[in-house]
Scaffold this active site. Structure first.
Site, PDB file in Angstrom:
ATOM      1  N   ASN A  35       7.062  12.029   9.193  1.00 19.83           N
ATOM      2  CA  ASN A  35       6.568  12.570   7.924  1.00 19.83           C
ATOM      3  C   ASN A  35       7.578  13.519   7.273  1.00 19.83           C
ATOM      4  O   ASN A  35       8.202  14.338   7.938  1.00 19.83           O
ATOM      5  CB  ASN A  35       5.259  13.320   8.198  1.00 19.83           C
ATOM      6  CG  ASN A  35       4.401  13.478   6.970  1.00 19.83           C
ATOM      7  OD1 ASN A  35       4.896  13.768   5.886  1.00 19.83           O
ATOM      8  ND2 ASN A  35       3.108  13.303   7.143  1.00 19.83           N
ATOM      9  N   GLN A  43      -6.892   8.717   3.633  1.00 22.97           N
ATOM     10  CA  GLN A  43      -7.371   9.143   2.320  1.00 22.97           C
ATOM     11  C   GLN A  43      -7.237   7.886   1.453  1.00 22.97           C
ATOM     12  O   GLN A  43      -6.145   7.536   1.018  1.00 22.97           O
ATOM     13  CB  GLN A  43      -6.539  10.325   1.826  1.00 22.97           C
ATOM     14  CG  GLN A  43      -6.499  11.437   2.901  1.00 22.97           C
ATOM     15  CD  GLN A  43      -6.174  12.806   2.366  1.00 22.97           C
ATOM     16  OE1 GLN A  43      -7.069  13.630   2.179  1.00 22.97           O
ATOM     17  NE2 GLN A  43      -4.926  13.060   2.131  1.00 22.97           N
ATOM     18  N   GLY A  63      -8.027  12.040  -2.161  1.00 21.51           N
ATOM     19  CA  GLY A  63      -6.854  12.851  -1.822  1.00 21.51           C
ATOM     20  C   GLY A  63      -5.585  12.060  -1.594  1.00 21.51           C
ATOM     21  O   GLY A  63      -4.552  12.632  -1.247  1.00 21.51           O
ATOM     22  N   GLN A  64      -5.652  10.743  -1.793  1.00 16.75           N
ATOM     23  CA  GLN A  64      -4.445   9.920  -1.566  1.00 16.75           C
ATOM     24  C   GLN A  64      -3.403  10.205  -2.648  1.00 16.75           C
ATOM     25  O   GLN A  64      -3.701  10.142  -3.841  1.00 16.75           O
ATOM     26  CB  GLN A  64      -4.818   8.433  -1.588  1.00 16.75           C
ATOM     27  CG  GLN A  64      -3.661   7.509  -1.250  1.00 16.75           C
ATOM     28  CD  GLN A  64      -4.064   6.026  -1.308  1.00 16.75           C
ATOM     29  OE1 GLN A  64      -5.018   5.659  -1.999  1.00 16.75           O
ATOM     30  NE2 GLN A  64      -3.343   5.195  -0.594  1.00 16.75           N
ATOM     31  N   THR A  65      -2.194  10.546  -2.201  1.00 17.77           N
ATOM     32  CA  THR A  65      -1.125  10.825  -3.169  1.00 17.77           C
ATOM     33  C   THR A  65      -0.102   9.704  -3.231  1.00 17.77           C
ATOM     34  O   THR A  65       0.600   9.568  -4.221  1.00 17.77           O
ATOM     35  CB  THR A  65      -0.376  12.129  -2.797  1.00 17.77           C
ATOM     36  OG1 THR A  65       0.111  12.020  -1.464  1.00 17.77           O
ATOM     37  CG2 THR A  65      -1.285  13.337  -2.904  1.00 17.77           C
ATOM     38  N   VAL A  66       0.014   8.936  -2.153  1.00 19.52           N
ATOM     39  CA  VAL A  66       0.969   7.824  -2.131  1.00 19.52           C
ATOM     40  C   VAL A  66       0.162   6.521  -2.118  1.00 19.52           C
ATOM     41  O   VAL A  66      -0.618   6.283  -1.187  1.00 19.52           O
ATOM     42  CB  VAL A  66       1.897   7.904  -0.891  1.00 19.52           C
ATOM     43  CG1 VAL A  66       2.886   6.741  -0.888  1.00 19.52           C
ATOM     44  CG2 VAL A  66       2.635   9.235  -0.850  1.00 19.52           C
ATOM     45  N   HIS A 104      -0.156   3.633  -1.084  1.00 23.11           N
ATOM     46  CA  HIS A 104       0.220   2.677  -0.031  1.00 23.11           C
ATOM     47  C   HIS A 104      -0.592   3.129   1.186  1.00 23.11           C
ATOM     48  O   HIS A 104      -0.412   4.275   1.637  1.00 23.11           O
ATOM     49  CB  HIS A 104       1.734   2.775   0.213  1.00 23.11           C
ATOM     50  CG  HIS A 104       2.298   1.801   1.188  1.00 23.11           C
ATOM     51  ND1 HIS A 104       3.619   1.390   1.145  1.00 23.11           N
ATOM     52  CD2 HIS A 104       1.745   1.157   2.250  1.00 23.11           C
ATOM     53  CE1 HIS A 104       3.851   0.525   2.135  1.00 23.11           C
ATOM     54  NE2 HIS A 104       2.718   0.386   2.824  1.00 23.11           N
ATOM     55  N   HIS A 129      -2.101   4.482   4.388  1.00 24.08           N
ATOM     56  CA  HIS A 129      -1.464   5.143   5.528  1.00 24.08           C
ATOM     57  C   HIS A 129      -2.499   5.860   6.359  1.00 24.08           C
ATOM     58  O   HIS A 129      -3.408   6.481   5.828  1.00 24.08           O
ATOM     59  CB  HIS A 129      -0.358   6.119   5.093  1.00 24.08           C
ATOM     60  CG  HIS A 129      -0.739   7.049   3.989  1.00 24.08           C
ATOM     61  ND1 HIS A 129      -0.834   6.657   2.670  1.00 24.08           N
ATOM     62  CD2 HIS A 129      -1.050   8.372   4.006  1.00 24.08           C
ATOM     63  CE1 HIS A 129      -1.172   7.693   1.922  1.00 24.08           C
ATOM     64  NE2 HIS A 129      -1.321   8.744   2.710  1.00 24.08           N
ATOM     65  N   HIS A 181      -2.907   8.911   8.766  1.00 24.19           N
ATOM     66  CA  HIS A 181      -2.296  10.134   9.294  1.00 24.19           C
ATOM     67  C   HIS A 181      -2.682  10.222  10.764  1.00 24.19           C
ATOM     68  O   HIS A 181      -3.866  10.117  11.096  1.00 24.19           O
ATOM     69  CB  HIS A 181      -2.866  11.379   8.604  1.00 24.19           C
ATOM     70  CG  HIS A 181      -2.532  11.493   7.147  1.00 24.19           C
ATOM     71  ND1 HIS A 181      -1.496  12.264   6.682  1.00 24.19           N
ATOM     72  CD2 HIS A 181      -3.115  10.950   6.035  1.00 24.19           C
ATOM     73  CE1 HIS A 181      -1.454  12.202   5.360  1.00 24.19           C
ATOM     74  NE2 HIS A 181      -2.421  11.407   4.942  1.00 24.19           N
TER      75      HIS A 181
HETATM   76  W1  AMW Z   1      -1.794  11.192   1.293  1.00 20.14           W
HETATM   77  O1  AMW Z   1      -2.036  12.692   0.466  1.00 20.14           O
HETATM   78  O2  AMW Z   1      -1.338  10.084   0.174  1.00 20.14           O
HETATM   79  O3  AMW Z   1      -3.062  10.810   2.331  1.00 20.14           O
HETATM   80  O4  AMW Z   1      -0.476  11.534   2.314  1.00 20.14           O
HETATM   81  C1  AMW Z   1       0.858  11.281   1.936  1.00 20.14           C
HETATM   82  C2  AMW Z   1       1.715  11.665   3.102  1.00 20.14           C
HETATM   83  O5  AMW Z   1       2.976  11.084   2.918  1.00 20.14           O
HETATM   84  C3  AMW Z   1       1.926  13.159   3.251  1.00 20.14           C
HETATM   85  O6  AMW Z   1       1.716  13.508   4.621  1.00 20.14           O
HETATM   86  C4  AMW Z   1       3.380  13.361   2.837  1.00 20.14           C
HETATM   87  O7  AMW Z   1       3.979  14.426   3.519  1.00 20.14           O
HETATM   88  C5  AMW Z   1       3.960  12.022   3.242  1.00 20.14           C
HETATM   89  N1  AMW Z   1       5.164  11.582   2.525  1.00 20.14           N
HETATM   90  C6  AMW Z   1       5.392  11.571   1.201  1.00 20.14           C
HETATM   91  N2  AMW Z   1       6.595  11.040   0.926  1.00 20.14           N
HETATM   92  C7  AMW Z   1       7.146  10.699   2.114  1.00 20.14           C
HETATM   93  C8  AMW Z   1       8.384  10.125   2.514  1.00 20.14           C
HETATM   94  N3  AMW Z   1       9.316   9.778   1.637  1.00 20.14           N
HETATM   95  N4  AMW Z   1       8.616   9.941   3.824  1.00 20.14           N
HETATM   96  C9  AMW Z   1       7.671  10.300   4.735  1.00 20.14           C
HETATM   97  N5  AMW Z   1       6.485  10.840   4.433  1.00 20.14           N
HETATM   98  C10 AMW Z   1       6.232  11.044   3.148  1.00 20.14           C
END
Ligand code: AMW
Length: 149
Positions: A28, A84, A90-93, A95, A97, A99
């Site tokens: 991470n 998430q 709360g999902q920010t990316v 794709h 995943h 945790h």
């Molecule tokens: W999410 O809030 O979408 O459930 O969690 C996104 C996670 O992806 C966070 O833990 C964040 O630190 C991690 N993250 C974001 N960008 C990257 C990256 N380039 N490489 C690894 N982890 C990443």
């Protein structure tokens, strides 16, 4: 470099410590605890429901395997596994995943504070509260973990 994509982000090969048929394990950028890693499908799919059955099963089996390894390696006694699934959760990316976070007695004052901390990540990778790790720092951890599979 081969690497892979995590949503819009390019993941360097050196960040990848685990590969199965349909999933990968990556270290991470901003872990909330030692050993906080992510398990993602190889295919960019925003939501859990976008995965087919094989990808879903493989993702969970990978998380189970990775969880066992990181819990032992980081001397945890439990695991938090969290998805998430969608922006309002709360999902920010965008794709899928999982945790995987090794847990220890007393690591958060209130157990559910871990979810508040994960939610802080909503501010994204530019959040100044937690500095992103360097590629080199992540590569060291990924090398260590890779040797355990
Ligand atoms: W999410 O809030 O979408 O459930 O969690 C996104 C996670 O992806 C966070 O833990 C964040 O630190 C991690 N993250 C974001 N960008 C990257 C990256 N380039 N490489 C690894 N982890 C990443």
């Amino acid at each position: 470099m081969t690497g892979c994509k995590f949503g819009p982000y390019l993941i360097h090969e050196s960040q990848i410590f685990f590969r199965s048929q349909w999933s990968i394990g990556i270290v991470n950028l901003k872990p909330i605890a030692p050993g906080h890693v992510l398990v993602i499908p190889k295919r960019i799919a925003p939501r859990l429901a976008d995965l087919n059955k094989e990808e879903t099963a493989d993702l969970m089996l990978s998380a189970q395997h990775i969880g066992g390894v990181v819990e032992k390696h980081f001397k945890g006694t439990s695991l938090t596994l969290t998805i998430q699934d969608g922006p309002q959760a709360g999902q920010t990316v965008p794709h899928v995943h999982i945790h995987v976070v090794p847990r220890k007695k007393g690591d958060w004052a209130q157990n559910d504070d871990i979810y508040k901390e994960l939610d802080q990540q909503k501010k994204g990778v530019d959040n100044e509260d937690r500095k992103p790790r360097t590629q080199e720092e992540m590569a060291v951890e990924a090398d260590e973990l890779r040797s355990l599979f």
